[in-house]
Design a protein around this motif. Structure first.
Motif, PDB file in Angstrom:
ATOM      1  N   GLY A  36      -7.228 -15.829  -8.828  1.00 44.85           N
ATOM      2  CA  GLY A  36      -8.316 -14.918  -8.471  1.00 44.85           C
ATOM      3  C   GLY A  36      -7.957 -13.463  -8.727  1.00 44.85           C
ATOM      4  O   GLY A  36      -8.777 -12.685  -9.228  1.00 44.85           O
ATOM      5  N   ILE A  37      -6.710 -13.085  -8.380  1.00 46.13           N
ATOM      6  CA  ILE A  37      -6.255 -11.712  -8.624  1.00 46.13           C
ATOM      7  C   ILE A  37      -6.194 -11.436 -10.127  1.00 46.13           C
ATOM      8  O   ILE A  37      -6.607 -10.369 -10.601  1.00 46.13           O
ATOM      9  N   THR A  38      -5.693 -12.408 -10.869  1.00 40.10           N
ATOM     10  CA  THR A  38      -5.573 -12.269 -12.326  1.00 40.10           C
ATOM     11  C   THR A  38      -6.923 -12.004 -12.976  1.00 40.10           C
ATOM     12  O   THR A  38      -7.081 -11.047 -13.750  1.00 40.10           O
ATOM     13  N   ILE A  39      -7.910 -12.837 -12.633  1.00 35.87           N
ATOM     14  CA  ILE A  39      -9.209 -12.690 -13.290  1.00 35.87           C
ATOM     15  C   ILE A  39      -9.899 -11.396 -12.852  1.00 35.87           C
ATOM     16  O   ILE A  39     -10.583 -10.732 -13.635  1.00 35.87           O
ATOM     17  N   THR A  40      -9.685 -10.992 -11.603  1.00 41.62           N
ATOM     18  CA  THR A  40     -10.305  -9.758 -11.107  1.00 41.62           C
ATOM     19  C   THR A  40      -9.744  -8.544 -11.835  1.00 41.62           C
ATOM     20  O   THR A  40     -10.492  -7.630 -12.226  1.00 41.62           O
ATOM     21  N   SER A  41      -8.431  -8.528 -12.056  1.00 47.15           N
ATOM     22  CA  SER A  41      -7.810  -7.427 -12.792  1.00 47.15           C
ATOM     23  C   SER A  41      -8.256  -7.437 -14.256  1.00 47.15           C
ATOM     24  O   SER A  41      -8.672  -6.414 -14.796  1.00 47.15           O
ATOM     25  N   ALA A  42      -8.184  -8.606 -14.887  1.00 47.41           N
ATOM     26  CA  ALA A  42      -8.541  -8.714 -16.313  1.00 47.41           C
ATOM     27  C   ALA A  42     -10.004  -8.355 -16.556  1.00 47.41           C
ATOM     28  O   ALA A  42     -10.334  -7.686 -17.546  1.00 47.41           O
ATOM     29  N   ALA A  43     -10.888  -8.767 -15.653  1.00 45.41           N
ATOM     30  CA  ALA A  43     -12.320  -8.499 -15.821  1.00 45.41           C
ATOM     31  C   ALA A  43     -12.646  -7.020 -15.678  1.00 45.41           C
ATOM     32  O   ALA A  43     -13.724  -6.583 -16.083  1.00 45.41           O
ATOM     33  N   HIS A  44     -11.705  -6.257 -15.119  1.00 43.11           N
ATOM     34  CA  HIS A  44     -11.923  -4.808 -14.962  1.00 43.11           C
ATOM     35  C   HIS A  44     -11.020  -4.000 -15.890  1.00 43.11           C
ATOM     36  O   HIS A  44     -10.696  -2.844 -15.622  1.00 43.11           O
ATOM     37  N   GLY A  45     -10.586  -4.637 -16.976  1.00 40.26           N
ATOM     38  CA  GLY A  45      -9.939  -3.887 -18.039  1.00 40.26           C
ATOM     39  C   GLY A  45      -8.436  -3.727 -17.966  1.00 40.26           C
ATOM     40  O   GLY A  45      -7.867  -2.952 -18.739  1.00 40.26           O
ATOM     41  N   VAL A  46      -7.768  -4.448 -17.042  1.00 37.29           N
ATOM     42  CA  VAL A  46      -6.305  -4.385 -16.982  1.00 37.29           C
ATOM     43  C   VAL A  46      -5.742  -5.751 -17.368  1.00 37.29           C
ATOM     44  O   VAL A  46      -5.846  -6.716 -16.602  1.00 37.29           O
ATOM     45  N   PRO A  47      -5.160  -5.887 -18.580  1.00 39.58           N
ATOM     46  CA  PRO A  47      -4.599  -7.173 -19.021  1.00 39.58           C
ATOM     47  C   PRO A  47      -3.497  -7.650 -18.081  1.00 39.58           C
ATOM     48  O   PRO A  47      -2.799  -6.846 -17.465  1.00 39.58           O
ATOM     49  N   ILE A  78     -21.525 -10.107 -17.323  1.00 43.67           N
ATOM     50  CA  ILE A  78     -20.871  -9.871 -18.607  1.00 43.67           C
ATOM     51  C   ILE A  78     -21.477 -10.811 -19.648  1.00 43.67           C
ATOM     52  O   ILE A  78     -22.076 -11.829 -19.302  1.00 43.67           O
ATOM     53  N   THR A  79     -21.302 -10.450 -20.924  1.00 39.74           N
ATOM     54  CA  THR A  79     -21.821 -11.292 -22.008  1.00 39.74           C
ATOM     55  C   THR A  79     -20.777 -12.359 -22.361  1.00 39.74           C
ATOM     56  O   THR A  79     -19.599 -12.223 -22.010  1.00 39.74           O
ATOM     57  N   PRO A  80     -21.185 -13.416 -23.060  1.00 47.74           N
ATOM     58  CA  PRO A  80     -20.205 -14.417 -23.502  1.00 47.74           C
ATOM     59  C   PRO A  80     -19.089 -13.800 -24.352  1.00 47.74           C
ATOM     60  O   PRO A  80     -17.933 -14.230 -24.265  1.00 47.74           O
ATOM     61  N   GLU A  81     -19.425 -12.790 -25.148  1.00 42.39           N
ATOM     62  CA  GLU A  81     -18.409 -12.131 -25.984  1.00 42.39           C
ATOM     63  C   GLU A  81     -17.399 -11.385 -25.099  1.00 42.39           C
ATOM     64  O   GLU A  81     -16.184 -11.437 -25.342  1.00 42.39           O
ATOM     65  N   GLN A  82     -17.911 -10.706 -24.063  1.00 40.54           N
ATOM     66  CA  GLN A  82     -17.015 -10.016 -23.126  1.00 40.54           C
ATOM     67  C   GLN A  82     -16.143 -11.020 -22.379  1.00 40.54           C
ATOM     68  O   GLN A  82     -14.971 -10.756 -22.097  1.00 40.54           O
ATOM     69  N   ALA A  83     -16.714 -12.179 -22.057  1.00 38.23           N
ATOM     70  CA  ALA A  83     -15.954 -13.237 -21.368  1.00 38.23           C
ATOM     71  C   ALA A  83     -14.762 -13.672 -22.218  1.00 38.23           C
ATOM     72  O   ALA A  83     -13.651 -13.884 -21.693  1.00 38.23           O
ATOM     73  N   GLU A  84     -14.978 -13.798 -23.518  1.00 40.26           N
ATOM     74  CA  GLU A  84     -13.887 -14.176 -24.416  1.00 40.26           C
ATOM     75  C   GLU A  84     -12.787 -13.113 -24.427  1.00 40.26           C
ATOM     76  O   GLU A  84     -11.597 -13.431 -24.423  1.00 40.26           O
ATOM     77  N   GLU A  85     -13.212 -11.841 -24.410  1.00 36.08           N
ATOM     78  CA  GLU A  85     -12.235 -10.744 -24.389  1.00 36.08           C
ATOM     79  C   GLU A  85     -11.415 -10.758 -23.092  1.00 36.08           C
ATOM     80  O   GLU A  85     -10.204 -10.522 -23.104  1.00 36.08           O
ATOM     81  N   VAL A  86     -12.093 -11.024 -21.971  1.00 38.66           N
ATOM     82  CA  VAL A  86     -11.395 -11.087 -20.677  1.00 38.66           C
ATOM     83  C   VAL A  86     -10.355 -12.208 -20.695  1.00 38.66           C
ATOM     84  O   VAL A  86      -9.196 -12.000 -20.320  1.00 38.66           O
ATOM     85  N   MET A  87     -10.749 -13.393 -21.131  1.00 35.54           N
ATOM     86  CA  MET A  87      -9.817 -14.524 -21.160  1.00 35.54           C
ATOM     87  C   MET A  87      -8.659 -14.244 -22.111  1.00 35.54           C
ATOM     88  O   MET A  87      -7.511 -14.633 -21.843  1.00 35.54           O
ATOM     89  N   ALA A  88      -8.943 -13.539 -23.220  1.00 39.31           N
ATOM     90  CA  ALA A  88      -7.886 -13.220 -24.189  1.00 39.31           C
ATOM     91  C   ALA A  88      -6.881 -12.220 -23.619  1.00 39.31           C
ATOM     92  O   ALA A  88      -5.748 -12.122 -24.101  1.00 39.31           O
ATOM     93  N   SER A  89      -7.305 -11.469 -22.575  1.00 40.50           N
ATOM     94  CA  SER A  89      -6.399 -10.473 -21.980  1.00 40.50           C
ATOM     95  C   SER A  89      -5.504 -11.076 -20.891  1.00 40.50           C
ATOM     96  O   SER A  89      -4.716 -10.365 -20.274  1.00 40.50           O
ATOM     97  N   ILE A  90      -5.641 -12.383 -20.661  1.00 38.53           N
ATOM     98  CA  ILE A  90      -4.772 -13.088 -19.702  1.00 38.53           C
ATOM     99  C   ILE A  90      -3.747 -13.892 -20.492  1.00 38.53           C
ATOM    100  O   ILE A  90      -4.107 -14.699 -21.354  1.00 38.53           O
TER     101      ILE A  90
END
Length: 430
Positions: A36-47, A78-90
């Motif tokens: 949960g912490i990981t996704i919250t950080s990644a979704a707000h622009g911190v890999p 968020i858009t599906p494209e943004q979702a891909e970017e978030v997952m790629a930052s983890i």
């Protein structure tokens, strides 16, 4: 942040001025909280580097991240494209490779002191000297966790509430050796994650769980006296709580709640002595753990969507009667509400007197965001001010024969004499 007062926004601005930027982070432990912490950080622009010792656990963490990202897409945040970017930052990993590049790391392993000591030893050897190290503990003291660290001045608590992506509060815990810059960095990172951080000093239970323990102990005392727990729940729901204390404990998990209550109570033996007929301990001993296994103070069956539906439990009522030596006791809704809320008010004032939190406003903000305190009442201290210190003192005198938790504090006595306000006594930014 716009919904917060100008005083709180000023507090956050002062922290931002002292903080180091967090551009890349790491989370140690890929469980529900770590994920949960990981996704919250990644979704707000911190890999984030997400590390665990087991591949299966890492996959669980990534699945949690995918689930949360899916929810954000579903809600059109968020858009599906943004979702891909978030997952790629983890970046899930079994090694410490890359930890020398992070600005901050959160340890989110299980609540075991020896394990946390071992993990922190490893972390200090792989992260940069200027990186802050945080722990997502909910019950262990920061000073105890960091006692063997070479650089405890950069060690801070970041207590996220479950579920992390949903709950807005983060308690930032300052140990006796934690430097202000580490606190400010944690505050500013939490703000970047879309959270509301409240800085608290290290003590048993920190702030929210300490005050909540006083509230749940008042519930346990009422039950031991013979008051029906469903009547207590309905009384507190009538006051404005989203759920009564018995139902709340079922949702948290009675084994978890009982453990937290025991640990925190041990830190304040005068006000929170051992309760002989403890309903939490009884339920736990009979494997009635709440929603997690379908039986607690209430029974639960899943509805069509799988959500647990609450039902009155004759078995639970029968069990509770075994710890009510004087039989059933009828109390009015008003008396139940007074005793439950007064225990919360007095512990809140103790926290302010002990300087656990900077102001009455920060304390109330934490309760509103952390435990679902009735929003129309504004928090324990705002509610105390609405009653007036004289009325609070009168209630303390009425119930003090029940134990030290109802003993009026020096501040309550002083403000009753001067007709003063708790908010004026403990202002923000002082």
């Amino acid at each position: 942040m716009s919904s917060l007062s100008s005083e709180l926004q000023q507090v956050f601005k002062e922290h931002a001025d002292k903080a180091r930027p967090v551009r890349k982070a790491a989370v140690l432990g890929a469980g529900i909280m770590g994920g949960g912490i990981t996704i919250t950080s990644a979704a707000h622009g911190v890999p984030v580097l997400m590390k665990d010792i087991a591949e299966a656990q890492l996959e669980l963490g990534m699945n949690e991240a995918r689930r949360q990202v899916g929810r954000l897409v579903q809600k059109e945040k968020i858009t599906p494209e943004q979702a891909e970017e978030v997952m790629a930052s983890i970046d899930p990993t079994l090694e410490y490779l890359g930890f020398d590049q992070v600005d901050a790391v959160i340890e989110a392993v299980v609540e075991n002191l020896d394990l946390k000591h071992r993990v922190l030893d490893e972390l200090e050897n792989v992260v940069r000297d200027e990186a802050i190290i945080a722990t997502n503990t909910s019950s262990l003291r920061i000073d105890d966790i960091g006692q063997h660290m070479k650089h405890p001045e950069r060690f801070v608590g970041m207590h996220f509430f479950n579920p992390v992506p949903v709950m807005p509060l983060v308690e930032i815990i300052q140990g006796t050796k934690t430097r202000d810059e580490a606190v400010s960095t944690a505050v500013t990172w939490a703000l970047k994650m879309g959270k509301t951080p409240i800085v608290v000093q290290d003590c048993p239970g920190f702030l929210v769980n300490r005050i909540l323990t006083a509230y749940t102990r008042a519930f346990l005392e009422l039950v031991a006296e013979g008051v029906d727990f469903e009547h207590i729940d309905k009384s507190m729901e009538a006051f404005g709580w989203p759920m009564g204390p018995a139902y709340l404990e079922d949702v948290i998990g009675i084994d978890t709640g009982s453990h937290v209550s025991d640990v925190i109570s041990a830190g304040y033996p005068d006000r929170m002595p051992h309760i002989e007929n403890d309903a939490f301990r009884l339920m736990k001993s009979r494997d009635r753990l709440g929603q997690k296994n379908g039986k607690g103070f209430y029974d639960y069956t899943p509805d069509d969507s799988g959500r647990p539906q609450k039902h009155s439990s004759p078995e639970a009522h029968e069990l509770i009667r075994t710890i009510q030596p004087n039989g059933r006791k009828e109390l009015s809704v008003e008396e139940i509400q007074q005793r439950m809320m007064l225990a919360m008010i007095t512990e809140s004032v103790h926290c302010l007197e002990d300087r656990v939190v900077g102001s009455a406003e920060e304390l109330d903000t934490a309760l509103l965001m952390g435990v679902g305190f009735p929003r129309d009442k504004g928090g324990a201290i705002r509610y105390a001010d609405s009653l007036g210190a004289k009325a609070v003192l009168a209630q303390c005198e009425l119930y003090r024969h029940l134990g030290a938790q109802y003993e009026p504090t020096a501040t309550i006595r002083k403000l009753a004499e001067t007709d003063g306000s708790f908010y004026d006594e403990f202002p923000a930014g002082n």
